[in-house]
Design a protein around this motif. Structure first.
Motif, PDB file in Angstrom:
ATOM      1  N   SER A   1     -12.836   4.862 -10.348  1.00 61.66           N
ATOM      2  CA  SER A   1     -14.343   4.592 -10.593  1.00 61.66           C
ATOM      3  C   SER A   1     -15.034   3.480  -9.941  1.00 61.66           C
ATOM      4  CB  SER A   1     -14.895   4.572 -12.163  1.00 61.66           C
ATOM      5  OG  SER A   1     -14.298   3.579 -12.493  1.00 61.66           O
ATOM      6  N   THR A   2     -14.253   2.404  -9.815  1.00 57.72           N
ATOM      7  CA  THR A   2     -14.639   1.052  -9.272  1.00 57.72           C
ATOM      8  C   THR A   2     -14.586   1.375  -7.669  1.00 57.72           C
ATOM      9  OG1 THR A   2     -13.475   0.028 -10.923  1.00 57.72           O
ATOM     10  CG2 THR A   2     -13.955  -1.312  -8.699  1.00 57.72           C
TER      11      THR A   2
ATOM     12  N   HIS B   1     -17.737   3.737  -6.678  1.00 61.85           N
ATOM     13  CA  HIS B   1     -18.804   3.075  -6.862  1.00 61.85           C
ATOM     14  C   HIS B   1     -19.040   2.008  -5.533  1.00 61.85           C
ATOM     15  CE1 HIS B   1     -21.772   0.184  -8.252  1.00 61.85           C
ATOM     16  NE2 HIS B   1     -22.241   0.883  -9.240  1.00 61.85           N
TER      17      HIS B   1
ATOM     18  N   THR C   1     -22.145   2.501  -3.059  1.00 64.13           N
ATOM     19  CA  THR C   1     -23.341   1.949  -3.103  1.00 64.13           C
ATOM     20  C   THR C   1     -23.231   0.694  -2.270  1.00 64.13           C
ATOM     21  OG1 THR C   1     -22.371   0.519  -5.095  1.00 64.13           O
ATOM     22  CG2 THR C   1     -23.587   2.740  -5.483  1.00 64.13           C
TER      23      THR C   1
ATOM     24  N   SER D   1     -18.622  -2.359  -8.797  1.00 68.38           N
ATOM     25  CA  SER D   1     -18.898  -2.035  -9.922  1.00 68.38           C
ATOM     26  C   SER D   1     -19.395  -2.815 -11.180  1.00 68.38           C
ATOM     27  CB  SER D   1     -17.652  -0.937 -10.436  1.00 68.38           C
ATOM     28  OG  SER D   1     -17.613  -0.625 -11.584  1.00 68.38           O
TER      29      SER D   1
END
Length: 266
Positions: free
Chosen positions: A248-249, A252, A256, A260
Motif C-alpha cells: 500500500s505504501t 501510494h 501520487t 503514504s
C-alpha cells in the motif's frame, strides 16, 4: 508471468507485463535475489516490472560484482534498453536501496522516482561491521541460511528457495561487495543526487538501528525533491514482515508521488 531476458551486460532480468504502463525496477537485498520481489511486482498490474538478479546473486551469480559504480552503470544500460521511454521508477531494499541511490546519483536521466528502504549509505562500523564480515565464511552452510530465514521471517513456502539462493551466491563477489557497502557510499558519489529532478523517498523501519536512520540525511541533504519516513513498527525486511503495508505504501508512492500517510515522520 515473468519473462527472462539475458542482458548483454550479463545481468539476468525477469520482466512482468512488458505492455503495461510505466516501468518499475525492483532491486533486491543482499541475502536474496530477484524472486523476492515477485509478489510485490504481481500486485502492480498497471506497471511494467523489471526484476534483475544483481551481480553475484541468483541467476547472475556467474556475472561477478566488481563495484557499486559498475553495477549502477550496468543497471542504467538495462533501463535504457528495456524500460518504457528509457526511464523507470526504482524500488530498492537494503543492498538494493544502496544500489538504487547510486543509480539515481550517477544516472538521474533514467529515473522517474526512487523508493528505497534500509539503505546503509553511511556504512556499518564497530561490532556490526565485524559480525557482518565474519558471517561471509558461513555462506556455504545450509544451516546458516535456514537460521537467517527464521530471523527474516521468510514464509515457509519460500524457505527452500531462500536457502538455495544463499548457497548459490558467488563468494568472491560477496567478499568485494560487503566491505565496499560497509565502508559507506562516498560523498562524491552521493553528490550526484543534487542533479536528480525526480522525487525520492528514503524509508527506515521504525525498529531499525540508528545506523539506518542516520543514513536518511545523506539523501535529504542532497536531493532537491527528497522525503524521509519511518515504517511504523517495522524491522529491516518489512516487505516480508508486513507485505500489505509495504504494497500500500509503494502503490501510494507510484500513483501520487507522495509518501503514504501510513508512514511516520523521520
Amino acid at each position: 508471468m515473468s519473462q527472462p531476458v539475458n542482458h548483454p551486460a550479463g545481468i539476468y532480468l525477469a520482466e512482468q507485463r512488458p505492455d503495461a504502463g510505466e516501468s518499475v525496477l525492483f532491486l533486491h537485498g543482499g541475502s536474496a535475489a530477484g524472486w523476492s520481489w515477485t509478489e510485490q511486482a504481481e500486485a502492480l498490474p498497471d506497471h511494467h516490472a523489471l526484476i534483475p538478479d544483481l551481480p553475484g546473486f541468483g541467476a547472475s551469480a556467474r556475472h561477478p560484482w566488481t563495484d557499486l559504480a559498475t553495477t549502477a552503470d550496468e543497471l542504467a544500460d538495462l533501463v535504457r534498453e528495456r524500460a518504457h521511454d528509457g526511464k523507470t521508477h526504482v524500488v530498492g531494499l537494503s543492498l538494493g536501496g544502496v544500489v538504487g541511490v547510486a543509480l539515481a546519483a550517477r544516472h538521474p536521466d533514467v529515473i522517474r522516482s526512487v523508493f528505497v528502504t534500509g539503505a546503509i549509505l553511511r556504512g556499518v562500523r564497530g561490532f556490526g561491521r565485524w559480525a557482518g564480515l565474519a558471517q561471509i565464511r558461513l555462506f556455504g552452510s545450509p544451516g546458516y541460511w535456514r537460521t537467517m530465514a527464521r530471523a527474516y521471517r521468510i514464509p515457509p513456502d519460500t524457505v527452500d528457495l531462500f536457502v538455495t539462493t544463499g548457497l548459490g551466491i558467488d563468494r568472491d563477489s560477496v567478499r568485494r561487495m560487503v566491505p565496499e557497502i560497509y565502508a559507506g557510499v562516498p560523498a562524491r558519489e552521493l553528490d550526484g543526487l543534487r542533479r536528480l529532478t525526480a522525487p525520492i523517498l528514503a524509508i527506515v523501519g521504525e525498529q531499525e538501528s540508528r545506523t539506518f536512520r542516520d543514513a536518511l540525511d545523506e539523501v535529504t541533504s542532497r536531493a532537491p525533491h527528497a522525503a524521509a519516513r519511518l515504517a511504523p513498527g517495522m524491522h529491516h525486511i518489512w516487505d516480508v514482515e508486513d507485505p500489505e503495508l509495504f504494497h500500500s505504501t509503494l502503490l501510494h508512492w507510484l500513483t501520487t508521488g507522495n509518501p503514504s500517510p501510513a508512514l511516520l515522520p523521520a
